[in-house]
Design an enzyme around this catalytic site. Structure first.
Site, PDB file in Angstrom:
ATOM      1  N   HIS A 197      -8.069 -20.911 -29.227  1.00  0.00           N
ATOM      2  CA  HIS A 197      -6.711 -21.166 -28.207  1.00  0.00           C
ATOM      3  C   HIS A 197      -6.409 -22.512 -26.710  1.00  0.00           C
ATOM      4  O   HIS A 197      -7.186 -22.933 -26.583  1.00  0.00           O
ATOM      5  CB  HIS A 197      -6.931 -19.915 -26.421  1.00  0.00           C
ATOM      6  N   ASN A 208      -3.876 -21.600 -37.879  1.00  0.00           N
ATOM      7  CA  ASN A 208      -2.901 -20.457 -37.055  1.00  0.00           C
ATOM      8  C   ASN A 208      -1.753 -21.339 -38.077  1.00  0.00           C
ATOM      9  O   ASN A 208      -1.269 -21.955 -37.031  1.00  0.00           O
ATOM     10  CB  ASN A 208      -3.463 -20.273 -35.462  1.00  0.00           C
ATOM     11  N   HIS A 266       3.131 -20.931 -36.196  1.00  0.00           N
ATOM     12  CA  HIS A 266       4.841 -21.795 -35.002  1.00  0.00           C
ATOM     13  C   HIS A 266       5.346 -22.446 -36.831  1.00  0.00           C
ATOM     14  O   HIS A 266       6.299 -23.319 -36.612  1.00  0.00           O
ATOM     15  CB  HIS A 266       4.082 -22.975 -34.380  1.00  0.00           C
ATOM     16  N   HIS A 268      -0.769 -14.166 -36.375  1.00  0.00           N
ATOM     17  CA  HIS A 268      -0.302 -13.060 -35.208  1.00  0.00           C
ATOM     18  C   HIS A 268       0.724 -12.410 -35.547  1.00  0.00           C
ATOM     19  O   HIS A 268       1.690 -13.530 -35.363  1.00  0.00           O
ATOM     20  CB  HIS A 268      -0.482 -14.345 -33.983  1.00  0.00           C
ATOM     21  N   THR A 290       2.879 -17.292 -24.734  1.00  0.00           N
ATOM     22  CA  THR A 290       1.739 -17.092 -25.870  1.00  0.00           C
ATOM     23  C   THR A 290       0.820 -15.957 -25.539  1.00  0.00           C
ATOM     24  O   THR A 290       0.615 -15.169 -24.061  1.00  0.00           O
ATOM     25  CB  THR A 290       0.852 -18.698 -25.929  1.00  0.00           C
ATOM     26  N   THR A 291      -0.311 -15.316 -26.556  1.00  0.00           N
ATOM     27  CA  THR A 291      -1.257 -14.443 -25.981  1.00  0.00           C
ATOM     28  C   THR A 291      -2.158 -15.394 -24.049  1.00  0.00           C
ATOM     29  O   THR A 291      -3.095 -15.827 -24.550  1.00  0.00           O
ATOM     30  CB  THR A 291      -2.160 -14.460 -26.691  1.00  0.00           C
ATOM     31  N   ARG A 337       8.291 -12.608 -33.333  1.00  0.00           N
ATOM     32  CA  ARG A 337       9.206 -13.573 -33.337  1.00  0.00           C
ATOM     33  C   ARG A 337       8.610 -15.607 -34.136  1.00  0.00           C
ATOM     34  O   ARG A 337       9.259 -16.110 -33.960  1.00  0.00           O
ATOM     35  CB  ARG A 337       9.067 -14.310 -31.809  1.00  0.00           C
ATOM     36  N   ARG A 345      16.324 -21.196 -37.766  1.00  0.00           N
ATOM     37  CA  ARG A 345      17.216 -20.857 -38.507  1.00  0.00           C
ATOM     38  C   ARG A 345      17.598 -20.258 -39.289  1.00  0.00           C
ATOM     39  O   ARG A 345      18.671 -19.832 -39.387  1.00  0.00           O
ATOM     40  CB  ARG A 345      17.669 -22.620 -39.418  1.00  0.00           C
ATOM     41  N   ARG A 399       3.581 -10.492 -33.811  1.00  0.00           N
ATOM     42  CA  ARG A 399       3.610  -9.849 -33.085  1.00  0.00           C
ATOM     43  C   ARG A 399       4.739  -8.871 -32.601  1.00  0.00           C
ATOM     44  O   ARG A 399       5.792  -8.086 -34.041  1.00  0.00           O
ATOM     45  CB  ARG A 399       4.538 -10.848 -32.086  1.00  0.00           C
ATOM     46  N   GLY A 459      -4.034 -22.678 -33.359  1.00  0.00           N
ATOM     47  CA  GLY A 459      -3.023 -23.334 -34.516  1.00  0.00           C
ATOM     48  C   GLY A 459      -1.981 -23.993 -33.887  1.00  0.00           C
ATOM     49  O   GLY A 459      -1.384 -24.998 -34.252  1.00  0.00           O
ATOM     50  N   HIS A 460      -1.109 -23.747 -32.364  1.00  0.00           N
ATOM     51  CA  HIS A 460       0.048 -24.989 -32.091  1.00  0.00           C
ATOM     52  C   HIS A 460      -0.451 -25.924 -31.248  1.00  0.00           C
ATOM     53  O   HIS A 460       0.946 -26.888 -32.161  1.00  0.00           O
ATOM     54  CB  HIS A 460      -0.301 -24.210 -30.228  1.00  0.00           C
ATOM     55  N   GLU A 471     -13.903 -12.429 -30.026  1.00  0.00           N
ATOM     56  CA  GLU A 471     -13.208 -13.811 -29.886  1.00  0.00           C
ATOM     57  C   GLU A 471     -12.721 -14.585 -28.428  1.00  0.00           C
ATOM     58  O   GLU A 471     -12.529 -13.718 -27.850  1.00  0.00           O
ATOM     59  CB  GLU A 471     -11.888 -14.416 -30.755  1.00  0.00           C
ATOM     60  N   GLU A 477      -3.753 -11.503 -36.617  1.00  0.00           N
ATOM     61  CA  GLU A 477      -3.888 -11.223 -34.606  1.00  0.00           C
ATOM     62  C   GLU A 477      -2.655  -9.715 -34.638  1.00  0.00           C
ATOM     63  O   GLU A 477      -1.298 -10.412 -35.074  1.00  0.00           O
ATOM     64  CB  GLU A 477      -3.658 -12.260 -34.545  1.00  0.00           C
TER      65      GLU A 477
HETATM   66  N1  PXP Z   1      -7.347 -17.164 -30.650  1.00  0.00           N
HETATM   67  C1  PXP Z   1      -6.159 -15.952 -30.489  1.00  0.00           C
HETATM   68  C2  PXP Z   1      -7.040 -14.727 -31.446  1.00  0.00           C
HETATM   69  C3  PXP Z   1      -4.706 -16.591 -30.467  1.00  0.00           C
HETATM   70  O1  PXP Z   1      -4.327 -15.372 -29.864  1.00  0.00           O
HETATM   71  C4  PXP Z   1      -4.612 -18.062 -30.802  1.00  0.00           C
HETATM   72  C5  PXP Z   1      -2.784 -18.109 -30.635  1.00  0.00           C
HETATM   73  O2  PXP Z   1      -2.131 -16.876 -31.488  1.00  0.00           O
HETATM   74  C6  PXP Z   1      -5.043 -18.455 -31.191  1.00  0.00           C
HETATM   75  C7  PXP Z   1      -6.443 -18.957 -31.366  1.00  0.00           C
HETATM   76  C8  PXP Z   1      -4.436 -20.120 -30.992  1.00  0.00           C
HETATM   77  O3  PXP Z   1      -4.487 -20.407 -30.177  1.00  0.00           O
HETATM   78  P1  PXP Z   1      -3.127 -22.210 -30.138  1.00  0.00           P
HETATM   79  O4  PXP Z   1      -2.690 -21.592 -30.868  1.00  0.00           O
HETATM   80  O5  PXP Z   1      -3.448 -22.078 -28.630  1.00  0.00           O
HETATM   81  O6  PXP Z   1      -3.931 -23.239 -31.037  1.00  0.00           O
END
Ligand code: PXP
Length: 249
Positions: free
Chosen positions: A197, A14, A17, A50, A107-108, A56, A25, A52, A219-220, A158, A77
């Protein structure tokens, strides 16, 4: 007999970010498309984004660019709203994961309540599937949610690993057991099981080891780790932990 094919697990990276940093910026840098290309070279099997309601991180143009220019599956997403379903219908990503969305959350937080909202979710699944998009629902690892997901004909769920990621010790082990048992139920009910997640180098191994899970979305942590070791090294390291959990390397 187990072979390499049925042990395989995909890594969805993902890249939201990267866009978060760009948006801090304004302007065009860092470019999410460049990040996606490096991610694929480093071992990402899927690129996840994702979109949103408040845009963002990635915006509509980012989604369009990624779908047009990448040659790995793009997993979009989105919240289950008319605006987002119509957008996905027009853009036609390879897959869509429907997630709950609150404007004020960072976050979600939590999974989609399929038990409560199935009447709203079912037509959205139908519309996207009719367009040839693979649809997933992002849900808590709870049997009632899995059963509701199966009853409205979604092909993929998921499982939310956020609680597992936030806990430690016995609480973490209990949540792991819950994810493991519920992933079995997902498969028994004829659906494909993904998870994600809050996954990191430290907690991904046990989740990746669950053989019923065929895709992880992360992702994060990866984008944060990229600051220190580079996005390519962060993804390579994550992929190697995941593959080693399946004895594939
Ligand atoms: N799966 C889903 C459905 C999510 O909404 C997210 C966060 O956007 C992730 C996975 C990834 O989570 P993380 O960024 O904490 O790794």
């Amino acid at each position: 007999m187990e072979n390499k094919k049925n042990k395989f697990i995909r890594l969805g990276v993902n890249i939201d970010h990267v866009a978060t940093i760009r948006n801090a910026r304004g302007g065009l840098k860092p470019d999410p498309l460049r990040a996606a290309k490096i991610a694929v070279d480093a071992g990402a099997d899927v690129i996840t984004i994702h979109l949103r309601e408040d845009r963002r991180h990635v915006n509509d143009q980012d989604v369009e660019n990624l779908i047009q220019k990448m040659n790995v599956p793009i997993n979009l997403e989105i919240a289950c709203t008319d605006e987002m379903i119509n957008f996905a219908y027009n853009q036609k990503p390879n897959s869509v994961c429907l997630v709950p969305e609150k404007r004020e959350e960072k976050t979600t937080e939590g999974g989609l309540d399929v038990v409560k909202f199935q009447k709203k979710i079912a037509p959205a699944i139908g519309k996207l599937m009719e367009r040839g998009i693979k649809v997933a629902l992002f849900i808590e690892p709870e049997y009632s949610q899995i059963e509701a997901a199966a009853s409205i004909g979604v092909p993929v769920v998921e499982l939310h690993t956020g609680t597992y990621s936030n806990f430690q010790g016995n609480l973490m082990l209990n949540e792991l057991k819950k994810i493991k048992n519920n992933s079995k139920e997902v498969v028994k009910l004829g659906m494909e099981c993904h998870a994600g997640h809050g996954l990191t180098f430290d907690n991904v191994f046990e989740i990746a080891k669950i053989k019923d899970i065929v895709e992880l979305n992360i992702g994060h942590f990866l984008i944060g780790e990229a600051i220190f070791i580079g996005i390519d090294n962060a993804i390579k390291e994550m992929k190697s932990i995941i593959l080693s959990s399946r004895n594939l390397i």
